[in-house]
Design a protein around this motif. Structure first.
Motif, PDB file in Angstrom:
ATOM      1  N   LEU A 179       0.948  -1.203   0.182  1.00  0.00           N
ATOM      2  CA  LEU A 179      -0.012   0.121  -0.087  1.00  0.00           C
ATOM      3  C   LEU A 179       0.681   1.448   0.094  1.00  0.00           C
ATOM      4  CD1 LEU A 179      -2.720  -1.263   2.614  1.00  0.00           C
ATOM      5  CD2 LEU A 179      -3.119  -0.761   0.101  1.00  0.00           C
ATOM      6  N   SER A 180       2.153   1.268   0.824  1.00  0.00           N
ATOM      7  CA  SER A 180       2.987   2.226   0.764  1.00  0.00           C
ATOM      8  C   SER A 180       3.535   2.450  -0.596  1.00  0.00           C
ATOM      9  CB  SER A 180       3.773   2.037   1.603  1.00  0.00           C
ATOM     10  OG  SER A 180       4.914   2.949   1.496  1.00  0.00           O
TER      11      SER A 180
ATOM     12  N   GLN B  48      -5.145   4.011   4.198  1.00  0.00           N
ATOM     13  CA  GLN B  48      -4.142   2.876   4.268  1.00  0.00           C
ATOM     14  C   GLN B  48      -4.799   1.828   5.196  1.00  0.00           C
ATOM     15  OE1 GLN B  48      -0.018   3.311   4.899  1.00  0.00           O
ATOM     16  NE2 GLN B  48       0.180   4.489   2.827  1.00  0.00           N
TER      17      GLN B  48
END
Lengths: 343, 309
Positions: free
Chosen positions: B274-275, B284
């Motif tokens: 996700l980062s 997130q």
């Protein structure tokens, strides 16, 4: 003949090489810088992120650096930020600017980054890993200057009320130690009472209202920021003469100061750290990438609002926010030059 | 029963593989010895804590003190174990013993584990604060060396994950005592009738959980080089999610050690993924939850279809 030409050429190269090194002109237009932030849940951090965007956006457009991406962890946890930094290493950033959740728990990840040849610059929430740079605020000096200002206004001295921050936090200890160092320097002052205001106006107001009846006449109030307006309200409610309250750059404090000044010519001073320190960290990282010799420990000047700059600062501070200043490349170079002088 | 229901380990493996492929595709730099290690080294302590949680879930309880306890173990490691190795080791052993006693007490007094462990989390948190009021301490050199070792071919994080999975698989699935332990979760009365002491077994399960939590704290300090009292607070929820993601169930002693380790790796990887996506932090946590729900839905769909029929 041939050999001598070759030697001459080599010598010329060497000279050119050393000249280049001295000018620190390494190009950073391909460099990518990331901001690792652990928390975005208050006005100070919001202003910090906004400043980062305002300053790095044009820097990227002008081609000074290739990218300056800001990342915030979804939870304020050191383990998560450590993972975030490790991800940045994989993403191939050349420098990581970090406001750390913990001064020590990120050291492993920071070391990994350094070992991968990445420049790590920490600010505000600094890290202790020796390979990283630190841009710290001299909170001790901030406390001392508060007393110094009061001494300039009240040469004969008197009793002071000290409002402290959140108990057990490093910043609170530092500012308070600075204030007490200032008292030693100007012994005409005495701390008559001390309360914890937790850097919040409502807490400070309650605490001050509680201690006021037990206090003699107070000539000044030394604070840590975020607590000046609450103190003023409590003192006004008690019907006492308004002492000189040192403020902390919050918008509500400065608004109160402006009103008091217009009504009765009230004079004071206001000081705190500017959230724009993130942009100073950005330029420092850029300078390191450009080959500048930068000492590992830098000190950021704090932002002082005086009688003369009050109107201007207040006009530029959004409601409910904190007075801010953004740093330019020249500011960063000045900070670096000063630190180099001390080396 | 269809294939997936019979082999509940397949789904976690597929989830991890899909996520790994997506990560490598997005960030080709991660596809290296160095990259894989960076992606997974912080998953090692999470995997250990997940195994600990699995041991508690195995006996039909749940541990809400994992995060605080691992933080405490980390603080002990960074202070006492570093300054006075013998005393530090004794304290850590004492913590394991405390966990075992807790298990026995929970069984003997028929207390709900969820309440007891929630209460104990404040005790562990308080002790950690007493030990380390402000962040600091230092990792003992040998733990640091162990956690940053660079074995040939396969990075440390992968070796550690395989090792943890193998050892706990042997312990929980293959050994006789492991079968008894799972029996406590499946049918405690049957275990008691067949002559086993449920109290002793529960104490054993909790004691083992304490041991793995202590190992998690030590591994964490080896990676971060220091500790603070809040360092592992996220581990409580991560470990529970890891067990479930890895094919475990809350009741009935149905757990999978290999699955739990894979679950921990998947959760860590999901956060990195996700980062890399550059998703806003506001989204997130939600996205992490969505990945979790996706995997669980997939599992339910596959197991339901095979159903009782």
């Amino acid at each position: 003949m041939r050999i001598s030409t070759w030697l001459g050429g080599a010598a010329l190269c060497a000279v050119a090489g050393s000249a280049l090194a001295e000018a620190h002109m390494t190009d950073t237009s391909d460099a990518r810088i990331a901001l690792s932030n652990n928390y975005a849940g208050n006005s100070w951090r919001q202003a910090m992120l906004q400043s980062w965007e305002d300053v790095t956006g044009p820097a990227v457009e002008e081609g000074i650096v290739a990218a300056a991406d800001a990342y915030t962890t979804s939870e304020n946890q050191a383990t998560e930020q450590a993972a975030q930094i490790q991800n940045m290493i994989l993403q191939g950033y050349d420098a990581i600017v970090v406001n750390a959740a913990s001064p020590t728990a990120l050291n492993g990840a920071v070391k990994e980054a350094c070992d991968a040849g990445i420049v790590v610059v920490s600010f505000d929430g600094i890290v202790t890993e020796p390979c990283a740079w630190r841009i710290a605020v001299d909170f001790h000096e901030m406390g001392r200057q508060e007393v110094e200002y009061l001494a300039s206004r009240l040469p004969e001295g008197g009793n002071l009320l000290e409002i402290r921050g959140l108990a057990g936090v490093f910043v609170d200890d530092e500012i308070s130690a600075g204030i007490h160092a200032g008292i030693e320097e100007f012994p005409q002052f005495e701390i008559a009472g001390s309360v914890h205001g937790d850097w919040a106006q409502d807490v400070a107001q309650k605490a001050v209202a509680g201690i006021l009846p037990s206090l003699p006449e107070i000539v000044g109030v030394v604070t840590q920021g975020g607590d000046g307006y609450g103190a003023a309200e409590a003192i006004r409610a008690a019907g006492r003469d308004m002492p000189i309250i040192v403020l902390g750059n919050r918008q509500d404090e400065m608004l109160w100061w402006q009103q008091q000044r217009d009504e009765s010519g009230y004079e004071t001073i206001s000081l705190s750290i500017a959230p724009g320190v993130s942009t100073l960290a950005f330029w420092v990282a850029q300078q390191i990438l450009a080959g500048e010799e930068v000492p590992k420990d830098l000190t950021v000047p704090f932002l002082t609002v005086t009688q003369d700059t009050l109107d201007e600062t207040l006009a530029n501070t959004p409601e409910g926010s904190v007075a801010n200043v953004e740093y330019s490349l020249e500011d960063a170079q000045a900070v670096i030059a000063e630190a180099q002088g001390e080396m | 029963m269809n294939f997936l229901a019979r082999h509940r380990i397949v789904l976690p493996i597929v989830s991890l593989a899909v996520l790994l492929a997506a990560t490598f595709w997005m960030q080709p730099r991660a596809m290296s010895y160095f990259g894989v290690n960076l992606l997974f080294n912080l998953a090692v302590p999470i995997a250990l804590a997940t195994i600990a949680q699995m041991l508690i879930i195995m006996v039909n309880d749940i541990d809400l003190s994992t995060g605080a306890f691992v933080s405490l173990a980390a603080c002990v490691t960074a202070t006492l174990l570093n300054d006075a190795p013998l005393f530090g080791a004794l304290v850590l052993a004492g913590l394991v013993l405390a966990y075992a006693v807790l298990g026995a007490v929970i069984h003997a007094l028929a207390l709900p584990a969820i309440v007891v462990t929630l209460g104990m989390s404040f005790v562990w948190g308080g002790l950690a604060l007493v030990l380390l009021p402000s962040p600091g301490g230092a990792s003992p050199g040998w733990i640091r060396t162990l956690m940053t070792v660079k074995p040939p071919l396969v990075p440390m994080a992968v070796v550690a994950a395989i090792l943890i999975a193998a050892v706990t698989h042997l312990l929980v699935i293959r050994s006789g005592i492991g079968t008894m332990l799972r029996g406590v979760g499946g049918n405690a009365r049957a275990v008691a009738r067949s002559g086993g002491s449920v109290m002793r077994l529960k104490a054993l399960a909790y004691g083992l959980a304490g041991l793995f939590n202590v190992l998690a704290g030590m591994a964490l300090v080896g990676l971060t080089t220091s500790a603070d009292a809040n360092i592992a607070l996220r581990y409580t929820l991560l470990s529970i999610a890891g067990v479930i993601l890895g094919g475990g169930e809350f009741t009935g002693g149905k757990v999978s050690p290999t699955g739990a380790v894979i679950g921990a790796l998947t959760l860590t990887l999901a956060a990195s993924f996700l980062s890399f996506l550059r998703l806003s932090p506001d989204w997130q946590i939600g996205a992490q939850g969505a990945i979790l729900i996706l995997v669980l839905t997939a599992r339910l769909l596959f197991t339901r279809r095979s159903g009782p029929a």
